[in-house]
Design a protein around this motif. Structure first.
Motif, short mmCIF file in Angstrom:
data_model
loop_
_atom_site.label_atom_id
_atom_site.label_comp_id
_atom_site.label_asym_id
_atom_site.label_seq_id
_atom_site.Cartn_x
_atom_site.Cartn_y
_atom_site.Cartn_z
N ILE A 158 0.85 -1.19 0.00
CA ILE A 158 0.00 0.00 0.00
C ILE A 158 0.88 1.24 0.00
O ILE A 158 2.11 1.15 0.17
CB ILE A 158 -0.97 0.00 1.20
N ASP A 159 0.27 2.38 -0.18
CA ASP A 159 0.99 3.64 -0.28
C ASP A 159 1.71 3.96 1.04
O ASP A 159 1.15 3.80 2.12
CB ASP A 159 -0.01 4.75 -0.62
N PHE A 160 2.96 4.44 0.93
CA PHE A 160 3.75 4.78 2.11
C PHE A 160 3.16 5.95 2.88
O PHE A 160 3.54 6.19 4.03
CB PHE A 160 5.21 5.09 1.71
N ALA A 161 2.25 6.69 2.32
CA ALA A 161 1.62 7.81 3.03
C ALA A 161 0.87 7.32 4.27
O ALA A 161 0.69 8.08 5.23
CB ALA A 161 0.67 8.56 2.10
N TRP A 162 0.48 6.04 4.28
CA TRP A 162 -0.22 5.49 5.44
C TRP A 162 0.69 5.42 6.67
O TRP A 162 0.20 5.32 7.79
CB TRP A 162 -0.77 4.10 5.11
N LEU A 163 1.99 5.49 6.47
CA LEU A 163 2.90 5.47 7.60
C LEU A 163 2.82 6.74 8.44
O LEU A 163 3.21 6.74 9.61
CB LEU A 163 4.35 5.30 7.13
N PHE A 164 2.32 7.81 7.85
CA PHE A 164 2.24 9.06 8.60
C PHE A 164 1.21 8.99 9.72
O PHE A 164 1.33 9.70 10.70
CB PHE A 164 1.93 10.24 7.67
N ILE A 165 0.22 8.14 9.58
CA ILE A 165 -0.81 8.03 10.62
C ILE A 165 -0.20 7.52 11.94
O ILE A 165 -0.30 8.20 12.96
CB ILE A 165 -2.00 7.16 10.15
N PRO A 166 0.45 6.35 11.94
CA PRO A 166 1.03 5.92 13.22
C PRO A 166 2.18 6.82 13.68
O PRO A 166 2.38 7.01 14.88
CB PRO A 166 1.54 4.50 12.96
N LEU A 167 2.90 7.42 12.72
CA LEU A 167 3.99 8.30 13.09
C LEU A 167 3.48 9.55 13.81
O LEU A 167 3.96 9.90 14.89
CB LEU A 167 4.79 8.70 11.85
N VAL A 168 2.47 10.19 13.25
CA VAL A 168 1.92 11.40 13.87
C VAL A 168 1.25 11.07 15.20
O VAL A 168 1.44 11.78 16.19
CB VAL A 168 0.95 12.11 12.90
N LEU A 169 0.47 9.99 15.23
CA LEU A 169 -0.17 9.59 16.49
C LEU A 169 0.88 9.21 17.54
O LEU A 169 0.74 9.54 18.72
CB LEU A 169 -1.13 8.43 16.26
N GLY A 170 1.94 8.53 17.12
CA GLY A 170 2.98 8.14 18.05
C GLY A 170 3.74 9.33 18.59
O GLY A 170 4.04 9.40 19.79
N ILE A 171 4.05 10.30 17.73
CA ILE A 171 4.74 11.51 18.19
C ILE A 171 3.86 12.27 19.17
O ILE A 171 4.34 12.73 20.22
CB ILE A 171 5.17 12.39 17.00
N ALA A 172 2.57 12.39 18.86
CA ALA A 172 1.65 13.06 19.78
C ALA A 172 1.58 12.30 21.11
O ALA A 172 1.54 12.91 22.18
CB ALA A 172 0.26 13.18 19.16
N GLY A 173 1.59 10.97 21.05
CA GLY A 173 1.57 10.16 22.26
C GLY A 173 2.83 10.34 23.10
O GLY A 173 2.75 10.46 24.32
N VAL A 174 4.00 10.39 22.47
CA VAL A 174 5.25 10.58 23.20
C VAL A 174 5.28 11.97 23.83
O VAL A 174 5.69 12.12 24.99
CB VAL A 174 6.47 10.35 22.27
N ILE A 175 4.84 12.99 23.09
CA ILE A 175 4.80 14.34 23.64
C ILE A 175 3.83 14.40 24.82
O ILE A 175 4.14 14.96 25.87
CB ILE A 175 4.44 15.37 22.55
N GLY A 176 2.66 13.80 24.68
CA GLY A 176 1.68 13.76 25.77
C GLY A 176 2.21 13.01 26.97
O GLY A 176 2.02 13.43 28.12
N PHE A 177 2.90 11.90 26.73
CA PHE A 177 3.48 11.12 27.83
C PHE A 177 4.55 11.93 28.55
O PHE A 177 4.62 11.93 29.78
CB PHE A 177 4.06 9.82 27.28
N GLY A 178 5.38 12.64 27.79
CA GLY A 178 6.41 13.50 28.39
C GLY A 178 5.80 14.60 29.22
O GLY A 178 6.27 14.90 30.33
N TRP A 179 4.72 15.22 28.74
CA TRP A 179 4.03 16.26 29.51
C TRP A 179 3.47 15.67 30.81
O TRP A 179 3.59 16.26 31.88
CB TRP A 179 2.90 16.88 28.69
N TRP A 180 2.85 14.50 30.71
CA TRP A 180 2.27 13.86 31.88
C TRP A 180 3.36 13.53 32.91
O TRP A 180 3.17 13.75 34.12
CB TRP A 180 1.52 12.60 31.46
N LEU A 181 4.49 12.98 32.44
CA LEU A 181 5.59 12.67 33.36
C LEU A 181 6.09 13.92 34.06
O LEU A 181 6.39 13.89 35.26
CB LEU A 181 6.77 12.04 32.60
#
Length: 164
Positions: free
Chosen positions: A46-69
């Protein structure tokens, strides 16, 4: 432990080194998710553009986790009534009133400096002081203040009278 207002609570947060370790583990987890996502994209053709979904969600998750910590995670929450432990495996009794504490002693299980709060009815709470973002001596002084505040002074001895 009964509910108290947030103005009376003292939070003892995680040390920056512990926060960095946990955030590093989250970044490694994100890398593994992106790696697995890449394998799925290649295998499914499938198109590599689909990789941006987990990448963006993962970056948002890491940033949110860092804020929470940084802002919300705590090791010990203390109030005038008692304490509650979070984020420590093997802490023992996670919540108790200061009046239930029999003694506070320092211990070194597995070579890690800890403060152990031994309870009157058995059980204990072990707090590793190396994961706290406060100086060890200041932490011990703070807890001594909580413990001393729960000691009730004795009234006049029985049979004595005081002049008005």
């Amino acid at each position: 432990m009964e509910s108290v207002s947030s103005a009376e609570l003292t939070y003892y947060r995680l040390a920056p080194t512990v926060q960095a370790r946990l955030l590093g583990a989250a970044v490694v987890g994100l890398a593994l998710v992106v790696f697995a996502g890449t394998a799925v994209v290649i295998a499914a053709r499938i198109d590599f553009a689909w990789l941006f979904i987990p990448l963006v969600l993962g970056i948002a998750g890491v940033i949110g986790f860092g804020w929470w910590l940084r802002n919300k995670a705590y090791v010990l929450r203390a109030s005038a009534q008692g304490y509650r432990i979070a984020f420590v495996r093997g802490a023992g009794v996670r919540e108790a009133r200061w009046a239930d504490v029999q003694e506070a002693v320092t211990t070194m299980p597995a070579g890690t400096p800890c403060l152990e709060l031994r309870l009157k009815k058995g059980g204990a709470t072990t707090i590793p002081v190396t994961i706290l973002s406060i100086d060890r001596e200041q932490f011990v002084r703070d807890l001594q203040g909580y413990l001393k505040a729960t000691i009730k002074p004795l009234g006049p001895a029985a049979g004595t009278t005081e002049a008005p």
